[in-house]
Enzyme design. Sequence first.
Site, PDB file in Angstrom:
ATOM      1  N   HIS A  88      48.343  40.770  53.562  1.00  0.00           N
ATOM      2  CA  HIS A  88      49.083  39.573  53.160  1.00  0.00           C
ATOM      3  C   HIS A  88      50.584  39.796  53.304  1.00  0.00           C
ATOM      4  CE1 HIS A  88      50.206  41.132  49.109  1.00  0.00           C
ATOM      5  NE2 HIS A  88      48.987  41.633  49.066  1.00  0.00           N
ATOM      6  N   ASP A  90      52.986  37.827  51.511  1.00  0.00           N
ATOM      7  CA  ASP A  90      53.748  37.455  50.313  1.00  0.00           C
ATOM      8  C   ASP A  90      53.810  38.616  49.334  1.00  0.00           C
ATOM      9  OD1 ASP A  90      50.955  37.106  49.933  1.00  0.00           O
ATOM     10  OD2 ASP A  90      51.291  35.818  48.203  1.00  0.00           O
ATOM     11  N   ASP A 120      52.548  46.965  48.320  1.00  0.00           N
ATOM     12  CA  ASP A 120      51.703  45.776  48.163  1.00  0.00           C
ATOM     13  C   ASP A 120      52.308  44.592  48.901  1.00  0.00           C
ATOM     14  OD1 ASP A 120      49.784  44.002  47.272  1.00  0.00           O
ATOM     15  OD2 ASP A 120      50.635  43.776  45.275  1.00  0.00           O
ATOM     16  N   GLU A 154      48.403  35.344  49.005  1.00  0.00           N
ATOM     17  CA  GLU A 154      47.437  36.214  48.337  1.00  0.00           C
ATOM     18  C   GLU A 154      47.823  36.455  46.886  1.00  0.00           C
ATOM     19  OE1 GLU A 154      45.505  39.921  46.921  1.00  0.00           O
ATOM     20  OE2 GLU A 154      47.651  39.478  47.088  1.00  0.00           O
ATOM     21  N   GLU A 155      49.138  36.454  46.598  1.00  0.00           N
ATOM     22  CA  GLU A 155      49.603  36.757  45.252  1.00  0.00           C
ATOM     23  C   GLU A 155      49.496  35.571  44.301  1.00  0.00           C
ATOM     24  OE1 GLU A 155      49.972  39.560  44.251  1.00  0.00           O
ATOM     25  OE2 GLU A 155      50.747  40.900  45.792  1.00  0.00           O
TER      26      GLU A 155
END
Length: 444
Positions: A88, A90, A120, A154-155
């Site tokens: 991802h 974001d 991340d 995704e977050e």
Amino acid sequence: MSVMEQTAVDGQALDEVVRFTSDLIRIDTTNRGGGDCQERPAAEYAAALLAEAGLEPTLLERTKGRTNVVARLEGTDPSADALLVHGHLDVVPAQAEDWSVHPFSGEVRDGVVWGRGAVDMKNMDAMILAVVRQWARAGVRPRRDLVIAFTADEEASAEDGSGFLADQHAGLFAGCTEGISESGAFTFHDGTGRQLYPLAAGERGTGWLKLTARGRAGHGSKVNRSNAVTRLAAAIARIGDHEWPVRLTPTVRAALTELAALYGVEPALDGPDGVDRLLEKLGPAASLVEATVRNSANPTMLDAGYKVNVIPGEAVAHVDGRFLAGTEDEFRATLDRLTGPDVEWEFVHREVALQAPLDSTTYARMRAAVEEFAPEGNVVPYCMSGGTDAKQFSRLGITGYGFAPLKLPPGFDYQALFHGVDERVPVEALHFGVRVLDRFLRTA
């Protein structure tokens, strides 16, 4: 010339993975929720690098600026199932005043890349890009088709990202039966000199809950047996105090069994307190599994009232719930009981729990790739306590694994840096990741 005989990772790939990680961090893709995010600049950056490697990336949006990238790299075996490789774009918010360096500087200092997304998961995005470009230079093609996806959102809910792709663009993932993404194959130091490498083969389900208590509004000085705040507070206290029973999925049972053997203790998993006693004997390694032997429900937000001398007619709370594969019915029934007759609850976001097989060829090849470059390590199964885009891609029948390899030094608390202050990743960890990812993907 076979795939394994072709040129391995070159110096340019090692330089590029660092530069790409830094560049992506500098592109601020903070996802504040509620649609407040713009991934498009990062998507365009990744798409351009894929295009330079001879791929034909497609940019897709459900909402303007919330951009996803998908590309397919054809393999040498047209009869083989395709593999999804995804990350991802974001990141979660970061407060600059709390950090040692600016969270969106992408600064490389003393052999470490700093910034939001360093673990991340812009590091993994950069690894994927570096490997694909290395292959273009060396003329490498993998055995099976690789579908490469860089996703938005995704977050938060993933509605603009993997959910949108799975629901509206399933054809781009034709033939994919398995996928790899974040949160696996990182070094865990147990404090005794032993190095563990957890490979993720499962995720707890996501159940974000809204609780609503209703009562009789009135003056704060009067007796009120129907106080919404009191009703809500009682329900929240019951949820917070609840002791969830042990429920072992195949991945968690395997993790406990392998860790017990590694530490020379008896894996008495089926007694009333066996799992808890085993966790006590595993020392720091227990942190790899203790959050995934049970369901959980943690109250996180409260909203009630508008004036101190007014009893409100409604009070609301939010709870972060997580449930293991095969336990959602039990989770729901438990919440019904804990909330009681005076409080309603509903899912505001729900995604499935995942379970991936440990006896697959793909899992064995991931394990072998880590062991080749970290022979001193001990690879163990792992279930994620949270969730990833693998949940949404599972709608397409894609089995998800967590495989974002990093070799980390002692004292580097990888798990604490997820969503944490001073997020960072060592350059050598990125180099290790590229080498392991390259080796795995060549013959996956």
